[in-house]
Scaffold this active site. Structure first.
Site, PDB file in Angstrom:
ATOM      1  N   GLY A  34     -26.253  40.263 -66.815  1.00 30.59           N
ATOM      2  CA  GLY A  34     -25.329  40.487 -65.838  1.00 30.59           C
ATOM      3  C   GLY A  34     -25.459  42.113 -65.156  1.00 30.59           C
TER       4      GLY A  34
ATOM      5  N   GLY B 198     -23.161  43.440 -63.040  1.00 29.66           N
ATOM      6  CA  GLY B 198     -21.849  43.770 -62.365  1.00 29.66           C
ATOM      7  C   GLY B 198     -21.429  45.115 -62.835  1.00 29.66           C
ATOM      8  N   PHE B 199     -20.176  45.373 -62.672  1.00 36.23           N
ATOM      9  CA  PHE B 199     -19.465  46.783 -62.868  1.00 36.23           C
ATOM     10  C   PHE B 199     -19.805  47.086 -64.369  1.00 36.23           C
ATOM     11  CE2 PHE B 199     -17.005  45.366 -59.470  1.00 36.23           C
ATOM     12  CZ  PHE B 199     -17.007  46.622 -58.384  1.00 36.23           C
TER      13      PHE B 199
ATOM     14  N   VAL C 162     -29.690  32.974 -66.567  1.00 32.87           N
ATOM     15  CA  VAL C 162     -29.747  32.768 -68.017  1.00 32.87           C
ATOM     16  C   VAL C 162     -28.721  31.284 -68.394  1.00 32.87           C
ATOM     17  CG1 VAL C 162     -29.237  33.616 -70.506  1.00 32.87           C
ATOM     18  CG2 VAL C 162     -29.623  35.101 -68.659  1.00 32.87           C
TER      19      VAL C 162
ATOM     20  N   GLU D 290      -5.110  40.587 -49.427  1.00 36.35           N
ATOM     21  CA  GLU D 290      -5.956  41.152 -48.500  1.00 36.35           C
ATOM     22  C   GLU D 290      -6.451  40.339 -47.478  1.00 36.35           C
ATOM     23  OE1 GLU D 290      -6.695  45.044 -51.433  1.00 36.35           O
ATOM     24  OE2 GLU D 290      -8.259  43.365 -51.281  1.00 36.35           O
TER      25      GLU D 290
ATOM     26  N   ASP E   7     -15.093  40.839 -67.224  1.00 35.84           N
ATOM     27  CA  ASP E   7     -14.492  39.955 -67.030  1.00 35.84           C
ATOM     28  C   ASP E   7     -14.471  38.820 -68.064  1.00 35.84           C
ATOM     29  OD1 ASP E   7     -13.281  40.849 -64.847  1.00 35.84           O
ATOM     30  OD2 ASP E   7     -14.140  39.494 -63.265  1.00 35.84           O
TER      31      ASP E   7
ATOM     32  N   ALA F  97     -12.047  45.559 -62.078  1.00 39.51           N
ATOM     33  CA  ALA F  97     -13.300  46.442 -62.293  1.00 39.51           C
ATOM     34  C   ALA F  97     -13.218  47.418 -63.209  1.00 39.51           C
ATOM     35  CB  ALA F  97     -13.725  47.239 -60.729  1.00 39.51           C
ATOM     36  N   GLN F  98     -11.720  48.120 -63.326  1.00 40.42           N
ATOM     37  CA  GLN F  98     -11.712  49.113 -64.308  1.00 40.42           C
ATOM     38  C   GLN F  98     -11.878  48.887 -65.709  1.00 40.42           C
ATOM     39  OE1 GLN F  98     -11.662  52.612 -64.731  1.00 40.42           O
ATOM     40  NE2 GLN F  98     -11.909  52.474 -62.320  1.00 40.42           N
TER      41      GLN F  98
END
Ligand SMILES: Cc1cc2nc3c(=O)[nH]c(=O)nc-3n(C[C@H](O)[C@H](O)[C@H](O)COP(=O)(O)OP(=O)(O)OC[C@H]3O[C@@H](n4cnc5c(N)ncnc54)[C@H](O)[C@@H]3O)c2cc1C
Length: 437
Positions: A22, A24-25, A90, A181, A310, A328-329
Site C-alpha cells: 500500500g 497510501g498516506f 496482493v 463536502e 486505516d 490521513a493524520q
C-alpha cells in the site's frame, strides 16, 4: 508441475527484506524514509499512483482533473538503492511461510507492513452495493462525474416531469466530511454552473438530499462545527435528513427506516469504510473489520508483521475507544512512527509506544465556507476556508499537483465555474452493475 511466478526481486544476503503493501498516506512514509542501507524495501500497490482521497469529491464534481490529485509512485521515490516497486494486487498472506501472493507472483518477506487502507462499507446491504455509487478511488470519482453530466443530458430528452426529477435528484448517504463536502459542491454546481450549461432545463427539478443516520452532521467534529455545516448547507439548498437510516435502494427509490421514500437515479454512498484486509489472518487478528495491532503497531501474535493507517485497529488509547480515526493524520503519523521504530531496533534502542497527536479536523462546505476544529480553538467561515485550502494544497503530493490545484481554484473562484465538465469515459450503469455482481 505448477510454475511459480516470481516478482523478480533479488535476495541480498545480510539485508532483511521489508515488504510494504500500500502506497497510501501510511505506506509512503515508510517507503520514503526507511534506511535502505540496512533493509531491502519492496513497495507494492495495485495502482501505480498515490491517491489524495480528501479531494476525490472535487474530481467527482468537475472541479479538478484526476491527475492533479494522483501522483506516480515511481516519481515519488526516486532514489532506488535497495528499493523496488511492483504494481500488483496482493490477495493472500501465508503467515507461517512469511510469503505474500500477488497477481504477478509470490514473494517472501522478513518484515511485512500492511498499509492497505480501507474499502467502502455497505454494511451487508447488497442492493445498495449494487445500485449506488461509492467514491473511494479515482475511477469511482470519474464514474460519478460522468453520471452527473450524463443524467443532465438524459433529463433534457424527456418530457416526463417525474423522470426528469428522478434523473436530477441526488441522494448522498452519510453526513461525515465526505458527504458534507460533496453535498456542498453539488449545490454550488446547481447554483453557478449547471443553469448556464443547461438553460433549457428547469434547475428547480434538481434536488440534493443528504441523509445522515445519527442526530447531527460531522459526527467526529464539534457540535459547533456540525451546526455551522448544517446552516451552510441549508443556505445552499441542500435538503438534510437527520436520524435517517437508509434501508434499501432499488435503483429508483431510496427507502429509509422511518418510511421515507426518495426517488432518485443517483445515490452516492459515503456512509462508511472498513479495513482493506488481505486474506490470511485468523479471526482473532481482526476487530471491527480492521487488523488488531498493539501499541507498537505490531499485529498481535506476530513479531514481524505490522499494520498502519486505516487498516490498523488499536483501542488502547482512552481518548479513542473505537480505534484511531480513519483519516490521513493517524496514517501519516503511524508511518513515521514505524520508520523510527525500525531504525531504533537497528540501533538496539528501546522502542516507545505509538502516541497519536490530534492536529485537528476540518471540512469545507463551499465557497468561503468551512469549519475547522483545532485542539484549542475552532474556526468557521472565510478564514477556515482559507486554512482548509492551504492545508490541502500543502498536503498534495508533488509541486505540479499543487500548482494545478491552486490555479484551478483561483479560476473557479473568479469565474464561478468548474472547468472539467467532461464525459470522457461514459458511465455505463448496466456494465457497472454487471461488474459488481
Ligand atoms: C472521499 C474521501 C474523502 C476523505 N477526506 C478526508 C479528509 O478530508 N481528511 C482526512 O484526514 N482524511 C480523509 N479521508 C480519509 C483518508 O483518505 C484515509 O484515512 C487515508 O487515505 C488512509 O491512509 P492509508 O495509508 O491507511 O490508506 P490509503 O491512503 O487508502 O492507501 C492504501 C493503499 O493501499 C493500496 N492497496 C489496497 N489494497 C491493496 C492490495 N490488496 N494490494 C495492493 N495494494 C493495495 C491502495 O491502492 C492504496 O494505494 C477521506 C477518504 C475518502 C475516501
Amino acid at each position: 508441475m505448477k510454475k511459480v511466478v516470481t516478482m523478480n526481486i533479488p535476495t541480498v544476503k545480510d539485508l532483511k527484506r521489508v515488504v510494504i503493501i500500500g502506497a497510501g498516506f501510511a505506506g509512503l512514509q515508510v517507503a520514503k524514509k526507511l534506511r535502505r542501507d540496512k533493509f531491502q524495501v519492496v513497495l507494492i500497490d495495485k495502482n501505480n499512483y498515490h491517491t489524495f482521497q480528501p479531494l476525490l469529491y472535487q474530481v467527482a464534481t468537475a472541479g479538478l482533473e484526476p491527475d492533479s490529485i494522483a501522483h506516480s509512485i515511481r516519481n515519488i521515490i526516486k532514489d532506488r538503492k535497495n528499493f523496488f516497486f511492483r504494481l500488483a494486487n496482493v490477495y493472500y498472506i501465508n503467515i507461517n511461510q512469511q510469503k505474500i501472493y500477488t497477481n504477478i507472483g509470490e514473494l517472501n518477506y522478513d518484515y511485512l507492513i500492511i498499509a492497505t487502507g480501507s474499502v467502502t462499507n455497505f454494511f451487508g446491504k447488497k442492493n445498495i452495493e449494487y445500485f449506488s455509487l461509492p467514491m473511494k478511488s479515482i475511477p469511482e470519482a470519474l464514474d460519478l462525474r460522468s453520471l452527473i453530466l450524463q443524467d443532465f443530458e438524459s433529463a433534457l430528452l424527456t418530457n416526463d416531469i417525474k423522470e426528469k426529477k428522478r434523473l436530477m435528484t441526488f441522494v448522498i448517504v452519510g453526513g461525515g466530511p465526505t458527504g458534507v463536502e460533496l453535498a456542498g459542491a453539488l449545490a454550488e454546481m446547481k447554483r453557478y454552473v449547471l443553469p448556464n450549461d443547461y438553460p433549457d432545463l428547469d434547475i428547480k427539478y434538481m434536488n440534493i438530499h443528504l441523509l445522515q443516520a445519527s442526530s447531527r452532521l460531522l459526527d467526529g467534529m464539534s457540535e459547533q462545527s456540525a451546526k455551522e455545516a448544517y446552516k451552510n448547507l441549508e443556505e445552499l439548498g441542500v435538503i438534510i435528513w437527520l436520524n435517517c437510516l437508509v434501508q434499501d435502494y432499488d435503483g429508483k427509490i431510496v427507502f429509509t427506516e422511518n418510511n421515507k421514500k426518495i426517488e432518485s437515479a443517483n445515490v452516492i454512498w459515503a456512509a462508511g469504510v472498513k479495513g482493506a484486509i488481505i486474506k490470511g489472518f485468523a479471526n482473532e487478528d481482526i476487530k471491527r473489520q480492521r487488523i488488531l495491532v498493539d501499541d507498537y503497531l505490531k499485529v498481535i501474535k506476530y513479531d514481524n508483521i505490522f499494520a498502519i493507517g486505516d487498516v490498523a485497529y488499536n483501542d488502547q488509547n482512552k481518548s479513542y475507544p473505537n480505534g484511531y480515526p480513519m483519516t490521513a493524520q493517524p496514517a501519516i503519523q503511524q508511518g513515521n512512527y514505524l520508520v523510527k521504530n525500525f531504525n531504533y531496533l537497528l540501533d538496539k534502542n528501546v522502542i516507545k509506544p505509538f502516541v497519536y497527536l490530534n492536529l485537528g479536523s476540518m471540512a469545507t462546505i463551499g465557497r468561503n465556507k468551512a469549519v475547522c476544529d483545532f485542539p484549542f480553538f475552532k474556526l468557521k467561515g472565510f478564514l477556515a476556508w482559507i486554512i482548509w485550502m492551504f492545508v490541502h494544497l500543502i498536503s498534495l503530493v508533488g509541486f505540479r499537483n499543487r500548482v494545478i490545484a491552486l490555479t484551478n481554484w483561483i479560476i473557479q473562484y473568479l469565474q464561478y465555474n468548474k472547468s472539467v465538465r467532461l464525459i470522457i469515459r461514459p458511465f455505463n450503469r448496466k456494465k457497472n452493475h454487471l461488474k459488481i455482481n
